[in-house]
Motif scaffolding. Structure first.
Motif, PDB file in Angstrom:
ATOM      1  N   GLY A 191       6.833   3.486   1.236  1.00 22.51           N
ATOM      2  CA  GLY A 191       6.286   2.242   1.773  1.00 22.51           C
ATOM      3  C   GLY A 191       5.780   1.328   0.667  1.00 22.51           C
ATOM      4  O   GLY A 191       6.078   0.130   0.642  1.00 22.51           O
ATOM      5  N   ILE A 192       5.017   1.891  -0.265  1.00 22.95           N
ATOM      6  CA  ILE A 192       4.521   1.088  -1.386  1.00 22.95           C
ATOM      7  C   ILE A 192       5.683   0.597  -2.241  1.00 22.95           C
ATOM      8  O   ILE A 192       5.708  -0.560  -2.677  1.00 22.95           O
ATOM      9  CB  ILE A 192       3.536   1.918  -2.232  1.00 22.95           C
ATOM     10  CG1 ILE A 192       2.240   2.138  -1.455  1.00 22.95           C
ATOM     11  CG2 ILE A 192       3.244   1.232  -3.569  1.00 22.95           C
ATOM     12  CD1 ILE A 192       1.218   2.974  -2.194  1.00 22.95           C
ATOM     13  N   LEU A 293      -3.839   3.872  -5.386  1.00 25.05           N
ATOM     14  CA  LEU A 293      -4.896   3.852  -4.380  1.00 25.05           C
ATOM     15  C   LEU A 293      -5.429   2.442  -4.182  1.00 25.05           C
ATOM     16  O   LEU A 293      -5.652   1.994  -3.045  1.00 25.05           O
ATOM     17  CB  LEU A 293      -6.025   4.788  -4.807  1.00 25.05           C
ATOM     18  CG  LEU A 293      -5.653   6.259  -5.000  1.00 25.05           C
ATOM     19  CD1 LEU A 293      -6.827   7.036  -5.568  1.00 25.05           C
ATOM     20  CD2 LEU A 293      -5.187   6.871  -3.695  1.00 25.05           C
ATOM     21  N   ALA A 294      -5.619   1.741  -5.295  1.00 31.98           N
ATOM     22  CA  ALA A 294      -6.111   0.360  -5.195  1.00 31.98           C
ATOM     23  C   ALA A 294      -5.112  -0.529  -4.460  1.00 31.98           C
ATOM     24  O   ALA A 294      -5.494  -1.379  -3.642  1.00 31.98           O
ATOM     25  CB  ALA A 294      -6.367  -0.196  -6.597  1.00 31.98           C
ATOM     26  N   PHE A 295      -3.820  -0.316  -4.696  1.00 29.89           N
ATOM     27  CA  PHE A 295      -2.803  -1.122  -4.030  1.00 29.89           C
ATOM     28  C   PHE A 295      -2.785  -0.840  -2.529  1.00 29.89           C
ATOM     29  O   PHE A 295      -2.716  -1.756  -1.710  1.00 29.89           O
ATOM     30  CB  PHE A 295      -1.422  -0.830  -4.632  1.00 29.89           C
ATOM     31  CG  PHE A 295      -0.333  -1.728  -4.122  1.00 29.89           C
ATOM     32  CD1 PHE A 295      -0.069  -2.941  -4.747  1.00 29.89           C
ATOM     33  CD2 PHE A 295       0.429  -1.381  -3.013  1.00 29.89           C
ATOM     34  CE1 PHE A 295       0.932  -3.785  -4.285  1.00 29.89           C
ATOM     35  CE2 PHE A 295       1.420  -2.208  -2.541  1.00 29.89           C
ATOM     36  CZ  PHE A 295       1.682  -3.417  -3.178  1.00 29.89           C
ATOM     37  N   ALA A 296      -2.842   0.438  -2.169  1.00 26.55           N
ATOM     38  CA  ALA A 296      -2.834   0.802  -0.747  1.00 26.55           C
ATOM     39  C   ALA A 296      -4.038   0.205  -0.022  1.00 26.55           C
ATOM     40  O   ALA A 296      -3.916  -0.292   1.105  1.00 26.55           O
ATOM     41  CB  ALA A 296      -2.828   2.320  -0.599  1.00 26.55           C
ATOM     42  N   GLN A 297      -5.185   0.223  -0.657  1.00 26.37           N
ATOM     43  CA  GLN A 297      -6.388  -0.312  -0.030  1.00 26.37           C
ATOM     44  C   GLN A 297      -6.372  -1.836   0.043  1.00 26.37           C
ATOM     45  O   GLN A 297      -6.893  -2.425   0.996  1.00 26.37           O
ATOM     46  CB  GLN A 297      -7.627   0.160  -0.791  1.00 26.37           C
ATOM     47  CG  GLN A 297      -7.929   1.638  -0.629  1.00 26.37           C
ATOM     48  CD  GLN A 297      -9.131   2.068  -1.445  1.00 26.37           C
ATOM     49  OE1 GLN A 297      -9.143   1.968  -2.672  1.00 26.37           O
ATOM     50  NE2 GLN A 297     -10.160   2.555  -0.770  1.00 26.37           N
ATOM     51  N   TYR A 299      -3.542  -3.919  -0.057  1.00 30.13           N
ATOM     52  CA  TYR A 299      -2.347  -4.587   0.470  1.00 30.13           C
ATOM     53  C   TYR A 299      -1.864  -4.007   1.801  1.00 30.13           C
ATOM     54  O   TYR A 299      -0.939  -4.540   2.397  1.00 30.13           O
ATOM     55  CB  TYR A 299      -1.218  -4.512  -0.565  1.00 30.13           C
ATOM     56  CG  TYR A 299      -1.486  -5.345  -1.788  1.00 30.13           C
ATOM     57  CD1 TYR A 299      -0.953  -6.628  -1.912  1.00 30.13           C
ATOM     58  CD2 TYR A 299      -2.292  -4.871  -2.824  1.00 30.13           C
ATOM     59  CE1 TYR A 299      -1.195  -7.398  -3.033  1.00 30.13           C
ATOM     60  CE2 TYR A 299      -2.547  -5.636  -3.944  1.00 30.13           C
ATOM     61  CZ  TYR A 299      -2.002  -6.903  -4.046  1.00 30.13           C
ATOM     62  OH  TYR A 299      -2.256  -7.666  -5.167  1.00 30.13           O
ATOM     63  N   PHE A 300      -2.457  -2.891   2.266  1.00 29.63           N
ATOM     64  CA  PHE A 300      -2.065  -2.313   3.542  1.00 29.63           C
ATOM     65  C   PHE A 300      -3.188  -2.534   4.566  1.00 29.63           C
ATOM     66  O   PHE A 300      -4.363  -2.624   4.187  1.00 29.63           O
ATOM     67  CB  PHE A 300      -1.817  -0.803   3.412  1.00 29.63           C
ATOM     68  CG  PHE A 300      -0.524  -0.448   2.727  1.00 29.63           C
ATOM     69  CD1 PHE A 300       0.422  -1.412   2.399  1.00 29.63           C
ATOM     70  CD2 PHE A 300      -0.236   0.873   2.415  1.00 29.63           C
ATOM     71  CE1 PHE A 300       1.614  -1.081   1.772  1.00 29.63           C
ATOM     72  CE2 PHE A 300       0.941   1.220   1.789  1.00 29.63           C
ATOM     73  CZ  PHE A 300       1.870   0.237   1.465  1.00 29.63           C
TER      74      PHE A 300
END
Length: 501
Positions: A191-192, A293-297, A299-300
């Protein structure tokens, strides 16, 4: 808040599976090798989840961020290659010899329980301490992201949750939960990757960042050091070997490693791509290992982010638990059973195995608090294994001339060389060449690579001088006996040492 709720719900699930595992565990064998009963889909899923363990994937992204696309690819590609090579080299021989642990291969193949204990001790240090410490660091990052707490309490929480799960459910629970965790983790990783691929396409696959010719010049040493240490040095991996030892027959063990390795190689380019894109999205990051982790938090949606963080945390827990169980298996079988108490009470042996898990967890926690970096601890573990245990495992199934004294000498010389050169540096002049000769010079001056060469020369020379005994030659015949692949139930067989005696 949603991440905390999702994580707590998932804890209920994995502890339920752990309880089901607890109901199945009657002996130390059940705890350590799941009764030699795991089918193909369980072993394969468990191996894929282990190879994609969140801490190692985070470290790979960090390498892609700091060094280049191929450097980011090296970790996952190396782990996948290691699986395929391991399948081709030692999977069936280990199962034909009826080993509990991968350390058993050395003891059985070379007719020396002392050698099994020696190699097992090195594995326990490498995987039960250094590798477990690396996994603890990566898992702590995730717990920090979920609960917004400092590193030390996050590390203690992560280890505590994992210890309970390991002690209660053993390898059976670890393997079955890893299937679910692996599915969620792969979905999150893909997904990322898809979001980055389509929304940040201008940031990725820059020719300068993915320069193939660079790999064969002096600057390519970073890639090869990452890739080869894993592709070759991780072949004797204790935690992966423990999963294979639990497969219900040699064919299942062999196919599961081939499939798992192929899957991981197929997606090994993702960390390099993510590292490249994160360099633009998160410039000047102090710790690029945490950027997934920063991207998931950031951008999701919160629920999707919570599911991803939970999957990463749970997979980290299972992979760390497998390290604990593998180390416990080695200490229980190759040290306690073989030398301290050959005929223990089954309940006391099971208790001993569980206590070893707790001790490994405590030591790994201490290391993680000291290093607080995934890559530093992980590659220290693989370096040690590469310079000591690589050649006896790789040559054993194919060259019957390998003798027991040669294995002792190779491991000891490799370990001594690695320690001394890590302190005093590798001997030899450094090449001024920036081309291929410069690359070889850079690799030689890394203690793990020159140490592997020295230990390899040692095992060949000593084997030529001192031939193997008849017992060792008989063990080689057994490990080559394909008819043993048809045996299904190893639990009901008399262990090979008793047969040989």
């Amino acid at each position: 808040m949603s991440a905390i709720v999702i994580f707590c719900l998932y804890l209920v699930f994995i502890y339920y599976i752990g309880f089901k595992g607890y109901q199945r565990i009657k002996t130390a064998e059940d705890l350590i090798v799941a009764g030699w009963s795991m089918p193909l889909y369980v072993v394969t899923g468990s191996l894929i989840a282990a190879l994609l363990a969140a801490p190692f994937f985070f470290a790979a992204v960090g390498s892609g961020y700091t060094d280049g696309g191929f450097e980011g690819t090296a970790t996952m590609a190396g782990l996948g290659t290691c699986m395929i090579l391991g399948a081709l080299i030692w999977t069936k021989p280990l199962r034909r010899l009826k080993g509990w642990t991968i350390a058993d291969y050395y003891g059985l193949r070379y007719g020396s329980k002392k050698l099994g204990a020696y190699t097992g001790s090195l594995m326990a240090i490498a995987f039960g301490l250094f590798n477990a410490g690396a996994l603890t660091v990566g898992g702590t990052y995730i717990i920090q992201a979920i609960f917004t707490i400092d590193f030390v309490p996050a590390a203690i929480l992560f280890v505590s949750l994992t210890v309970v799960y390991s002690v209660v459910g053993g390898l059976w629970a670890v393997a079955y939960t890893e299937i679910v965790q692996g599915i969620f983790a792969i979905a999150g990783i893909l997904g990322i990757a898809l979001v980055v691929f389509f929304q940040y396409d201008e940031f990725i696959f820059n020719p300068n960042w993915w320069n193939v010719s660079h790999l064969f010049e002096k600057g390519g040493a970073g890639f090869w050091s990452l890739y080869l240490i894993l592709a070759l040095g991780d072949i004797p991996a204790a935690d992966l070997g423990q999963r294979v030892a639990a497969a219900k027959n040699p064919r299942v063990a062999y196919l599961s490693m081939i499939i798992a390795g192929s899957v991981v190689i197929a997606i090994s380019w993702i960390p390099g791509m993510l590292g490249e894109s994160f360099k633009m999205i998160f410039p000047d990051s102090a710790n690029p290992e945490t950027l997934m982790l920063a991207f998931a938090q950031g951008y999701f949606p919160p629920i999707v982010s919570g599911i991803f963080l939970t999957a990463m945390a749970a997979m980290g827990m299972s992979t760390l638990a497998a390290c604990y169980v593998a180390s416990s298996g080695i200490i229980t079988k190759n040290i306690y059973l073989d030398f301290i108490n050959p005929n223990p009470d089954p309940k006391k042996l099971l208790l001993f195995s569980r206590l070893v898990i707790v001790v490994c967890a405590a030591l790994g926690l201490i290391l993680s608090l000291g290093f607080q970096k995934v890559i530093d601890l992980a590659y220290l573990a693989w370096d040690i294994v590469f310079v000591t245990l690589f050649w006896p495992l790789v040559l054993g199934p194919f060259w019957k001339r390998v003798s027991t004294p040669a294995v002792w000498a190779s491991i000891t010389v490799g370990l001594a060389y690695y320690i001394l050169t890590s302190v005093f540096s590798v001997p030899g002049t450094v090449s001024d060449s920036t081309g291929f000769l410069g690359l070889l010079s850079e690799l030689w001056h890394m203690p793990a690579f020159s140490g592997a060469v020295i230990s390899g020369l040692t095992i060949v020379v000593v084997s030529l001088i001192i031939p193997p005994t008849e017992e060792v030659l008989e063990m080689h015949r057994i490990e080559k006996d394909k008819s043993l692949d048809e045996l299904q139930d190893y639990k009901d067989k008399i262990i090979l040492e008793d047969n040989a005696s």
